[in-house]
Structures are given as C-alpha cells and as structure tokens.
Design a protein around this motif. Structure first.
Motif, PDB file in Angstrom:
ATOM      1  N   ARG A 242      -0.990  -2.912   7.722  1.00 41.48           N
ATOM      2  CA  ARG A 242      -1.405  -3.322   6.189  1.00 41.48           C
ATOM      3  C   ARG A 242      -0.106  -3.727   5.599  1.00 41.48           C
ATOM      4  NH1 ARG A 242      -4.304   1.802   4.387  1.00 41.48           N
ATOM      5  NH2 ARG A 242      -3.934   0.912   2.260  1.00 41.48           N
TER       6      ARG A 242
ATOM      7  N   ILE B 197      -1.844   1.491   8.914  1.00 43.46           N
ATOM      8  CA  ILE B 197      -0.903   1.346   7.932  1.00 43.46           C
ATOM      9  C   ILE B 197       0.186   0.570   7.920  1.00 43.46           C
ATOM     10  CG2 ILE B 197       0.626   2.904   6.647  1.00 43.46           C
ATOM     11  CD1 ILE B 197      -1.221   5.428   7.062  1.00 43.46           C
ATOM     12  N   GLU B 198       0.905   0.543   9.166  1.00 46.20           N
ATOM     13  CA  GLU B 198       2.011  -0.496   9.449  1.00 46.20           C
ATOM     14  C   GLU B 198       1.563  -1.892   9.542  1.00 46.20           C
ATOM     15  OE1 GLU B 198       3.400   1.275  13.061  1.00 46.20           O
ATOM     16  OE2 GLU B 198       4.874   2.663  11.993  1.00 46.20           O
TER      17      GLU B 198
ATOM     18  N   VAL C  55       4.386   4.870   4.689  1.00 46.29           N
ATOM     19  CA  VAL C  55       3.605   5.359   5.776  1.00 46.29           C
ATOM     20  C   VAL C  55       3.425   6.970   5.446  1.00 46.29           C
ATOM     21  CG1 VAL C  55       3.458   5.958   8.229  1.00 46.29           C
ATOM     22  CG2 VAL C  55       4.373   3.662   7.580  1.00 46.29           C
TER      23      VAL C  55
ATOM     24  N   LEU D 251       1.066   7.289   2.526  1.00 44.27           N
ATOM     25  CA  LEU D 251      -0.379   7.054   3.184  1.00 44.27           C
ATOM     26  C   LEU D 251      -1.075   7.996   3.829  1.00 44.27           C
ATOM     27  CD1 LEU D 251      -0.073   3.146   3.285  1.00 44.27           C
ATOM     28  CD2 LEU D 251      -1.387   4.226   1.474  1.00 44.27           C
ATOM     29  N   LEU D 252      -0.408   8.406   4.672  1.00 41.64           N
ATOM     30  CA  LEU D 252      -0.805   9.556   5.607  1.00 41.64           C
ATOM     31  C   LEU D 252      -1.296  10.756   4.948  1.00 41.64           C
ATOM     32  CD1 LEU D 252       1.467   9.357   8.797  1.00 41.64           C
ATOM     33  CD2 LEU D 252      -0.750   8.647   8.444  1.00 41.64           C
TER      34      LEU D 252
ATOM     35  N   PRO E  82       0.993  -1.181  -0.071  1.00 45.52           N
ATOM     36  CA  PRO E  82       0.004  -0.258  -0.099  1.00 45.52           C
ATOM     37  C   PRO E  82       1.023   1.202   0.198  1.00 45.52           C
ATOM     38  CG  PRO E  82      -0.720  -1.439   1.718  1.00 45.52           C
ATOM     39  CD  PRO E  82       0.562  -2.040   1.133  1.00 45.52           C
ATOM     40  N   GLY E  83       0.623   2.201  -1.075  1.00 47.24           N
ATOM     41  CA  GLY E  83       1.474   3.476  -1.065  1.00 47.24           C
ATOM     42  C   GLY E  83       2.666   3.443  -1.952  1.00 47.24           C
TER      43      GLY E  83
ATOM     44  N   ASP F 223      -8.480   4.159   6.692  1.00 52.64           N
ATOM     45  CA  ASP F 223      -7.438   3.208   6.846  1.00 52.64           C
ATOM     46  C   ASP F 223      -5.839   3.841   6.449  1.00 52.64           C
ATOM     47  OD1 ASP F 223      -8.113   2.999   4.162  1.00 52.64           O
ATOM     48  OD2 ASP F 223      -7.413   1.096   3.839  1.00 52.64           O
ATOM     49  N   ASP F 224      -5.964   5.174   5.748  1.00 46.90           N
ATOM     50  CA  ASP F 224      -4.968   5.730   5.349  1.00 46.90           C
ATOM     51  C   ASP F 224      -4.557   6.992   6.458  1.00 46.90           C
ATOM     52  OD1 ASP F 224      -4.552   4.535   2.935  1.00 46.90           O
ATOM     53  OD2 ASP F 224      -5.435   6.031   1.834  1.00 46.90           O
ATOM     54  N   SER F 225      -5.160   6.869   7.671  1.00 43.37           N
ATOM     55  CA  SER F 225      -4.929   8.107   8.439  1.00 43.37           C
ATOM     56  C   SER F 225      -4.545   7.652   9.809  1.00 43.37           C
ATOM     57  CB  SER F 225      -6.369   8.982   8.520  1.00 43.37           C
ATOM     58  OG  SER F 225      -7.488   8.317   9.187  1.00 43.37           O
TER      59      SER F 225
ATOM     60  N   GLY G 130      -4.229  10.022   3.053  1.00 46.47           N
ATOM     61  CA  GLY G 130      -5.386   9.983   3.888  1.00 46.47           C
ATOM     62  C   GLY G 130      -6.272  11.223   4.181  1.00 46.47           C
TER      63      GLY G 130
END
Length: 192
Positions: free
Chosen positions: A147, A144-145, A123, A126-127, A10-11, A137-139, A130
């Motif tokens: 995932r 995140i970690e 991370v 994704l933040l 992810p990301g 799930d992106d905030s 988010g």
C-alpha cells in the motif's frame, strides 16, 4: 477561500491532521472514499455506475470520480474552503481538479500539503492500528508495504506538478500530533 490538497501515505496521520485543519480553518473535507460510499449507499446514478465497475474488479474511470466531485462541490456550504483527500492521484485528475475548482468555485488550489513519515514508522503505526481497527489491510506487513509503495507510485507525478507550480510543501509527520498540526497551520497561514 483556502483549497488544500492533502497528501500522506497510509499511517501518516492524514486523517487526524485533516480534522485539525478543518476545525482550525473551517474547511470541508472532500474524500473520494467518502464520495464513493455516499453515492453507492444512496444508489445515485454515479453510485450505480461506479459499482458496476467495482463489481467487475475494474478501476472506476476518472470521469466518474470527477463527476462525483463536481456534484459535491455544487452543494451549498458555509465553509472557508476545501481539503481534497484521495484526489488527485494522477496528472489527468490534477488538471481536472484545477478546472473544477476554477469553474465551480471560481477559485484555485492554493497548496498541496504532504505529510512525510519514514516507511518503517508507517508500518509500525499501521500494525498498531490494525490491533484495534479490525482492518485486515492493517495487520499484514506485506500488504502494508505494498500500500505504501503504491501510494508513492501514484502520487509522485502529482507531487511533481505541484512542485512545478510552487504549491508543494512537505511537513514532517513524526512527533506529537499538536506539534505537526502547528506546522501545517503555519504553512496554510502563509497563503491566507
């Protein structure tokens, strides 16, 4: 035909790069997430079956996902191949995909492209996403970690299988989007 398995945590920019590969090589993306949404939204038999597991909080069995994939590959297309995104995630799914591609397309998986990005950067990305995506799930850093960790756990065995077949290629997913795209294009050109 060109058949690509696309990996990336992810990301990692996988969605963006998938679109660039699709445009460059005239491919069709087959995403398990999209297949689930399509089948459930259209209330297909497979969608109803998948929903029955999801509603109970259970994992959808591999066979249901595999059957959705087969249905998708049977649809007429004028593309030059496929990008498989979100499938395979297990050894059994990898073997199933090889069989499906051989039986339905009379072809094979050519390459597994894996976007590699440091966890810290994932991370951060994704933040940032988010802030605008509205995805909960992106905030949250812990989510995140988790995932990212889950992604590595799930894909390790599949990556190993493709490494053994000489089809696994890692590409640095950090840098300008176009620069990363060019690296991916070069790897695909090698197999054409």
């Amino acid at each position: 035909m060109i058949n690509i398995v696309l990996f990336g945590p992810p990301g990692s920019g996988k969605g963006t790069q998938a679109q660039n590969l699709i445009e460059k090589f005239n491919l069709k993306q087959v995403s398990t997430g999209d297949l689930f949404r399509y089948n459930m939204k259209n209330d297909t038999e497979l969608g109803k079956l998948a929903k029955s597991y999801i509603d109970k909080g259970e994992l959808v069995p591999d066979q249901v996902t595999t059957d959705m994939l087969i249905d998708e590959l049977k649809k007429p297309t004028d593309t030059n191949g496929f990008i498989f995104d979100g499938y395979p995630r297990t050894t059994a799914q990898t073997e199933a995909l090889e069989t499906i591609v051989k039986e339905e397309l009379n072809d094979k998986i050519d390459i597994c492209l894996s976007l590699v990005v440091e966890d810290k950067i994932l991370v951060e990305r994704l933040l940032k996403r988010g802030e605008t995506s509205g995805r909960s799930d992106d905030s949250n850093v812990e989510i995140i970690e988790n995932r990212i960790k889950e992604y590595y756990t799930k894909t390790a065995e599949v990556a190993e299988l493709y490494k053994q077949q000489g089809k696994y290629v890692e590409v640095n997913g950090v840098g300008e989007i176009e620069e990363i795209s060019q690296k991916l294009f070069a790897e695909v050109e090698k197999i054409k």
